[in-house]
Design a protein around this motif. Structure first.
Motif, PDB file in Angstrom:
ATOM      1  N   PRO A  42      45.901  38.774  55.336  1.00 52.99           N
ATOM      2  CA  PRO A  42      46.354  38.490  54.278  1.00 52.99           C
ATOM      3  C   PRO A  42      45.327  39.053  53.079  1.00 52.99           C
ATOM      4  CG  PRO A  42      46.819  36.653  54.985  1.00 52.99           C
ATOM      5  CD  PRO A  42      46.211  37.731  55.921  1.00 52.99           C
ATOM      6  N   TYR A  43      44.496  38.861  53.049  1.00 54.61           N
ATOM      7  CA  TYR A  43      43.241  39.654  53.103  1.00 54.61           C
ATOM      8  C   TYR A  43      43.322  40.746  52.992  1.00 54.61           C
ATOM      9  CZ  TYR A  43      38.240  41.172  52.016  1.00 54.61           C
ATOM     10  OH  TYR A  43      36.881  41.619  51.508  1.00 54.61           O
ATOM     11  N   MET A  44      43.078  41.877  53.765  1.00 57.84           N
ATOM     12  CA  MET A  44      43.311  42.517  54.737  1.00 57.84           C
ATOM     13  C   MET A  44      44.471  44.111  53.449  1.00 57.84           C
ATOM     14  SD  MET A  44      42.692  43.877  57.965  1.00 57.84           S
ATOM     15  CE  MET A  44      42.809  45.405  58.109  1.00 57.84           C
ATOM     16  N   LEU A  45      45.834  43.236  53.954  1.00 60.87           N
ATOM     17  CA  LEU A  45      46.517  43.544  52.476  1.00 60.87           C
ATOM     18  C   LEU A  45      46.339  44.060  51.365  1.00 60.87           C
ATOM     19  CD1 LEU A  45      49.976  44.222  51.936  1.00 60.87           C
ATOM     20  CD2 LEU A  45      50.365  41.868  51.862  1.00 60.87           C
ATOM     21  N   LYS A  46      46.073  42.448  50.767  1.00 63.93           N
ATOM     22  CA  LYS A  46      44.950  42.727  49.546  1.00 63.93           C
ATOM     23  C   LYS A  46      44.148  43.574  49.091  1.00 63.93           C
ATOM     24  CE  LYS A  46      43.298  39.125  46.148  1.00 63.93           C
ATOM     25  NZ  LYS A  46      42.523  39.734  44.863  1.00 63.93           N
ATOM     26  N   GLN A  47      43.543  43.833  50.497  1.00 61.68           N
ATOM     27  CA  GLN A  47      42.205  44.990  50.337  1.00 61.68           C
ATOM     28  C   GLN A  47      42.742  46.525  50.190  1.00 61.68           C
ATOM     29  OE1 GLN A  47      40.030  42.979  49.350  1.00 61.68           O
ATOM     30  NE2 GLN A  47      38.587  44.237  49.897  1.00 61.68           N
ATOM     31  N   GLU A  48      43.943  46.602  50.520  1.00 59.62           N
ATOM     32  CA  GLU A  48      44.728  47.871  50.925  1.00 59.62           C
ATOM     33  C   GLU A  48      45.047  47.970  49.351  1.00 59.62           C
ATOM     34  OE1 GLU A  48      44.678  50.330  52.695  1.00 59.62           O
ATOM     35  OE2 GLU A  48      43.708  49.644  54.870  1.00 59.62           O
ATOM     36  N   GLN A  49      45.516  46.899  48.718  1.00 57.87           N
ATOM     37  CA  GLN A  49      46.302  46.775  47.565  1.00 57.87           C
ATOM     38  C   GLN A  49      45.692  47.634  46.367  1.00 57.87           C
ATOM     39  OE1 GLN A  49      47.960  43.298  47.720  1.00 57.87           O
ATOM     40  NE2 GLN A  49      50.115  43.712  48.498  1.00 57.87           N
ATOM     41  N   THR A  50      44.275  46.710  46.288  1.00 59.49           N
ATOM     42  CA  THR A  50      43.298  47.045  45.323  1.00 59.49           C
ATOM     43  C   THR A  50      43.478  48.985  45.626  1.00 59.49           C
ATOM     44  OG1 THR A  50      42.292  45.165  45.359  1.00 59.49           O
ATOM     45  CG2 THR A  50      41.332  46.142  44.278  1.00 59.49           C
ATOM     46  N   ALA A  51      42.914  49.489  46.674  1.00 60.23           N
ATOM     47  CA  ALA A  51      42.677  50.501  46.609  1.00 60.23           C
ATOM     48  C   ALA A  51      43.455  51.161  46.342  1.00 60.23           C
ATOM     49  CB  ALA A  51      42.418  50.850  48.192  1.00 60.23           C
ATOM     50  N   LEU A  52      45.194  50.974  46.804  1.00 55.25           N
ATOM     51  CA  LEU A  52      46.449  51.557  46.356  1.00 55.25           C
ATOM     52  C   LEU A  52      45.941  51.243  44.793  1.00 55.25           C
ATOM     53  CD1 LEU A  52      49.027  53.190  46.637  1.00 55.25           C
ATOM     54  CD2 LEU A  52      49.898  50.976  46.122  1.00 55.25           C
ATOM     55  N   GLU A  53      45.962  50.747  43.701  1.00 56.18           N
ATOM     56  CA  GLU A  53      45.691  50.295  42.395  1.00 56.18           C
ATOM     57  C   GLU A  53      44.127  51.525  41.463  1.00 56.18           C
ATOM     58  OE1 GLU A  53      48.063  49.753  40.498  1.00 56.18           O
ATOM     59  OE2 GLU A  53      48.928  48.742  42.398  1.00 56.18           O
ATOM     60  N   GLU A  54      43.325  51.169  42.672  1.00 50.32           N
ATOM     61  CA  GLU A  54      42.212  52.233  42.290  1.00 50.32           C
ATOM     62  C   GLU A  54      42.683  53.819  42.319  1.00 50.32           C
ATOM     63  OE1 GLU A  54      39.497  50.963  44.699  1.00 50.32           O
ATOM     64  OE2 GLU A  54      38.807  49.592  43.944  1.00 50.32           O
ATOM     65  N   THR A  55      43.516  54.104  43.352  1.00 48.71           N
ATOM     66  CA  THR A  55      43.596  55.157  43.312  1.00 48.71           C
ATOM     67  C   THR A  55      45.011  55.833  42.406  1.00 48.71           C
ATOM     68  OG1 THR A  55      43.622  55.769  45.858  1.00 48.71           O
ATOM     69  CG2 THR A  55      45.122  57.653  45.143  1.00 48.71           C
ATOM     70  N   LYS A  56      45.702  54.812  42.317  1.00 50.00           N
ATOM     71  CA  LYS A  56      46.244  55.352  41.041  1.00 50.00           C
ATOM     72  C   LYS A  56      46.361  55.870  39.455  1.00 50.00           C
ATOM     73  CE  LYS A  56      50.602  53.250  43.053  1.00 50.00           C
ATOM     74  NZ  LYS A  56      51.771  52.141  42.447  1.00 50.00           N
ATOM     75  N   ALA A  57      44.757  55.015  39.319  1.00 52.74           N
ATOM     76  CA  ALA A  57      43.775  54.973  38.520  1.00 52.74           C
ATOM     77  C   ALA A  57      43.243  56.687  38.088  1.00 52.74           C
ATOM     78  CB  ALA A  57      43.392  53.656  37.807  1.00 52.74           C
ATOM     79  N   VAL A  58      42.894  57.407  38.901  1.00 50.93           N
ATOM     80  CA  VAL A  58      42.712  58.625  39.254  1.00 50.93           C
ATOM     81  C   VAL A  58      43.779  59.318  38.113  1.00 50.93           C
ATOM     82  CG1 VAL A  58      42.108  59.778  40.839  1.00 50.93           C
ATOM     83  CG2 VAL A  58      41.099  57.833  41.117  1.00 50.93           C
TER      84      VAL A  58
END
Length: 122
Positions: free
Chosen positions: A54-70
């Motif tokens: 679950p923590y890894m999923l949250k980290q992956e989702q955060t990374a996805l949002e950061e990529t979208k923000a680029v």
């Protein structure tokens, strides 16, 4: 090898930014695939799944949002680089295109690809 002309530098800048944007799209697709796979594993209760899933999923989702923000700022940079390239094309044409036809052709192609990306909305 002669130093690149201002037109060549402006063209290279647009092409680099277009390539960078393409890279981020590939990265985004890769991240979405990893998230989907992890969500499926968590939902199925896979026995060998790490307790950190679950923590890894949250980290992956955060990374996805950061990529979208680029994408927004990158498209702004592309639009700015395209504008600069259009100015360099105009300057080069006003100085005479003798011997610069190929460089101008490449610049115009870069403008077109940069415009397509800069005008996209996501």
């Amino acid at each position: 090898m002669p130093a690149p002309t201002p037109l060549g530098r402006a063209t290279g800048s647009v092409l680099r930014l277009v390539k960078e944007e393409s890279y981020y799209h590939k990265e985004l697709a890769h991240q979405e695939t990893r998230i989907s796979k992890l969500q499926e594993e968590i939902a199925s209760g896979k026995p060998d799944l790490d307790s950190n899933a679950p923590y890894m999923l949250k980290q992956e989702q955060t990374a996805l949002e950061e990529t979208k923000a680029v994408f927004g700022p990158l498209r702004d940079k592309i639009a700015e680089a395209v504008q600069n390239l259009e100015e360099q094309i105009a300057i080069t044409e006003s100085d005479g295109v003798e011997g610069k036809e190929e460089e101008l052709k490449t610049a115009r192609e870069a403008v077109e690809s940069g415009r397509k990306i800069a005008e996209q909305q996501e």
